[in-house]
Design an enzyme around this catalytic site. Structure first.
Site, PDB file in Angstrom:
ATOM      1  N   ASP A 177      28.734  37.947  35.441  1.00  0.00           N
ATOM      2  CA  ASP A 177      28.589  36.807  34.322  1.00  0.00           C
ATOM      3  C   ASP A 177      28.186  35.521  35.215  1.00  0.00           C
ATOM      4  OD1 ASP A 177      30.706  35.492  35.352  1.00  0.00           O
ATOM      5  OD2 ASP A 177      32.098  36.840  34.821  1.00  0.00           O
ATOM      6  N   HIS A 214      26.548  41.205  43.401  1.00  0.00           N
ATOM      7  CA  HIS A 214      26.182  42.644  42.681  1.00  0.00           C
ATOM      8  C   HIS A 214      25.323  42.304  41.650  1.00  0.00           C
ATOM      9  CE1 HIS A 214      30.507  44.360  43.953  1.00  0.00           C
ATOM     10  NE2 HIS A 214      29.498  44.357  44.862  1.00  0.00           N
TER      11      HIS A 214
HETATM   12  N1  APR Z   1      44.197  36.200  37.375  1.00  0.00           N
HETATM   13  C1  APR Z   1      44.091  36.773  38.565  1.00  0.00           C
HETATM   14  N2  APR Z   1      43.763  38.246  38.870  1.00  0.00           N
HETATM   15  C2  APR Z   1      43.706  38.770  37.678  1.00  0.00           C
HETATM   16  C3  APR Z   1      43.585  38.298  36.547  1.00  0.00           C
HETATM   17  C4  APR Z   1      43.924  36.714  36.144  1.00  0.00           C
HETATM   18  N3  APR Z   1      44.144  36.202  35.094  1.00  0.00           N
HETATM   19  N4  APR Z   1      43.616  39.189  35.448  1.00  0.00           N
HETATM   20  C5  APR Z   1      43.314  40.367  36.215  1.00  0.00           C
HETATM   21  N5  APR Z   1      43.324  40.081  37.507  1.00  0.00           N
HETATM   22  C6  APR Z   1      43.267  41.180  38.647  1.00  0.00           C
HETATM   23  C7  APR Z   1      43.724  42.393  38.308  1.00  0.00           C
HETATM   24  O1  APR Z   1      45.133  42.617  38.589  1.00  0.00           O
HETATM   25  C8  APR Z   1      42.743  43.081  39.232  1.00  0.00           C
HETATM   26  O2  APR Z   1      43.396  43.638  40.578  1.00  0.00           O
HETATM   27  O3  APR Z   1      41.785  41.209  38.962  1.00  0.00           O
HETATM   28  C9  APR Z   1      41.611  42.298  39.361  1.00  0.00           C
HETATM   29  C10 APR Z   1      40.446  42.990  39.045  1.00  0.00           C
HETATM   30  O4  APR Z   1      39.787  44.077  39.647  1.00  0.00           O
HETATM   31  P1  APR Z   1      38.597  45.090  39.354  1.00  0.00           P
HETATM   32  O5  APR Z   1      38.886  45.289  37.822  1.00  0.00           O
HETATM   33  O6  APR Z   1      38.538  46.222  39.986  1.00  0.00           O
HETATM   34  O7  APR Z   1      37.437  44.086  39.375  1.00  0.00           O
HETATM   35  P2  APR Z   1      36.732  43.757  40.795  1.00  0.00           P
HETATM   36  O8  APR Z   1      37.692  43.960  41.994  1.00  0.00           O
HETATM   37  O9  APR Z   1      36.035  42.541  40.777  1.00  0.00           O
HETATM   38  O10 APR Z   1      35.782  44.923  40.900  1.00  0.00           O
HETATM   39  C11 APR Z   1      34.731  45.211  41.867  1.00  0.00           C
HETATM   40  O11 APR Z   1      33.750  46.939  41.244  1.00  0.00           O
HETATM   41  O12 APR Z   1      33.092  47.867  39.308  1.00  0.00           O
HETATM   42  C12 APR Z   1      32.818  47.497  40.302  1.00  0.00           C
HETATM   43  O13 APR Z   1      30.707  46.173  40.644  1.00  0.00           O
HETATM   44  C13 APR Z   1      31.831  46.001  39.793  1.00  0.00           C
HETATM   45  O14 APR Z   1      31.862  43.868  40.813  1.00  0.00           O
HETATM   46  C14 APR Z   1      32.703  44.994  40.409  1.00  0.00           C
HETATM   47  C15 APR Z   1      33.489  45.777  41.569  1.00  0.00           C
END
Ligand code: APR
Length: 229
Positions: A92, A107
């Site tokens: 985004d 990414h």
């Molecule tokens: N504030 C802080 N942390 C938060 C909030 C919030 N409001 N809401 C959710 N989270 C945390 C969740 O607890 C979780 O640990 O954000 C984390 C998101 O984790 P993922 O969904 O695994 O996302 P991310 O780590 O960015 O994924 C990495 O994986 O699927 C691929 O390419 C994709 O860029 C992505 C990569």
């Protein structure tokens, strides 16, 4: 001058109404990752992959940044005494919408496509049809400019340089599951950085963080950045 490395993940955009990947009701609940976010899935069915990102694009484009995105852009603007290097795993554009000028999208970005024949990267307005011709070479082999499982993230050379030289490493809203981003904290710590995690829950790579601040990034990050010396 101190070097601050900030890594963001899907959690920072959660309060802007965007689904994370791995939380319950996350983006991967309704889709198989292998189908829409792997290079094998793309080779098998590029039409489905484009349909998925065509569905995602307007959702991401409509979203507005929240206090955590603004805290980072304010920090960049008001602290010329620091070098801030901002890397996001998010496709985004909420950091840009909040005013951050130099965002490294390791990414990729939802608003770009790449031609697999000539590597031309260009902005996409609206839906992308997998049979659309590349505006540069005319080949019909476009992929969303998004890094899939099975591909190398972008800007790794620059990122590794910055990790080796950073004094403070801050991860925000990322589960610490997906490498190489999940390993950045380990590298930064090895080179002597102080390491901080701002996440709603503990992350898979917890072990390498000196400080873990649990809660919503919009509530925890602004004060921390205001007071960082
Ligand atoms: N504030 C802080 N942390 C938060 C909030 C919030 N409001 N809401 C959710 N989270 C945390 C969740 O607890 C979780 O640990 O954000 C984390 C998101 O984790 P993922 O969904 O695994 O996302 P991310 O780590 O960015 O994924 C990495 O994986 O699927 C691929 O390419 C994709 O860029 C992505 C990569």
């Amino acid at each position: 001058m101190k070097n601050i490395f900030i890594l963001t993940g899907a959690g920072i955009s959660a309060e802007s109404g965007l689904k994370t990947f791995r939380d319950s009701d996350g983006l991967w609940e309704n889709y198989r990752v292998e189908d829409v976010a792997s290079i094998e899935g793309f080779e098998k069915n590029p039409k489905l992959v484009h349909e998925f990102y065509n569905m995602l694009r307007p959702m991401l484009e409509k979203a507005e940044p929240n206090a955590a995105h603004f805290a980072i852009s304010d920090f960049e603007r008001h602290r010329p005494d620091l070098n801030v290097f901002l890397v996001t795993q998010n496709v985004d554009l909420l950091h840009e919408k909040a005013g951050s000028k130099n965002v490294w999208h390791m990414h990729g970005r939802i608003d770009e496509c790449v031609c697999l024949k000539c590597s031309h990267i260009f902005k996409t307005l609206g839906d992308v049809d997998f049979q659309m011709p590349c505006p540069k070479c005319g080949a019909k082999n476009l992929k969303p400019n998004i890094i899939f499982f099975g591909e190398m993230p972008m800007f790794m050379e620059k990122i590794n340089q910055q990790l080796a030289g950073c004094d403070v490493f801050v991860a925000v809203g990322t589960s610490g599951v997906v490498y190489p981003a999940a390993g950045f904290v380990q590298v930064a710590k090895y080179y002597g950085a102080k390491t901080y995690l701002f996440n709603l829950e503990s992350a898979r790579n917890n072990f390498y963080f000196d400080h873990q601040i649990t809660g919503k990034a919009s509530e925890t990050l602004p004060d921390f950045l205001k007071n960082l010396s």
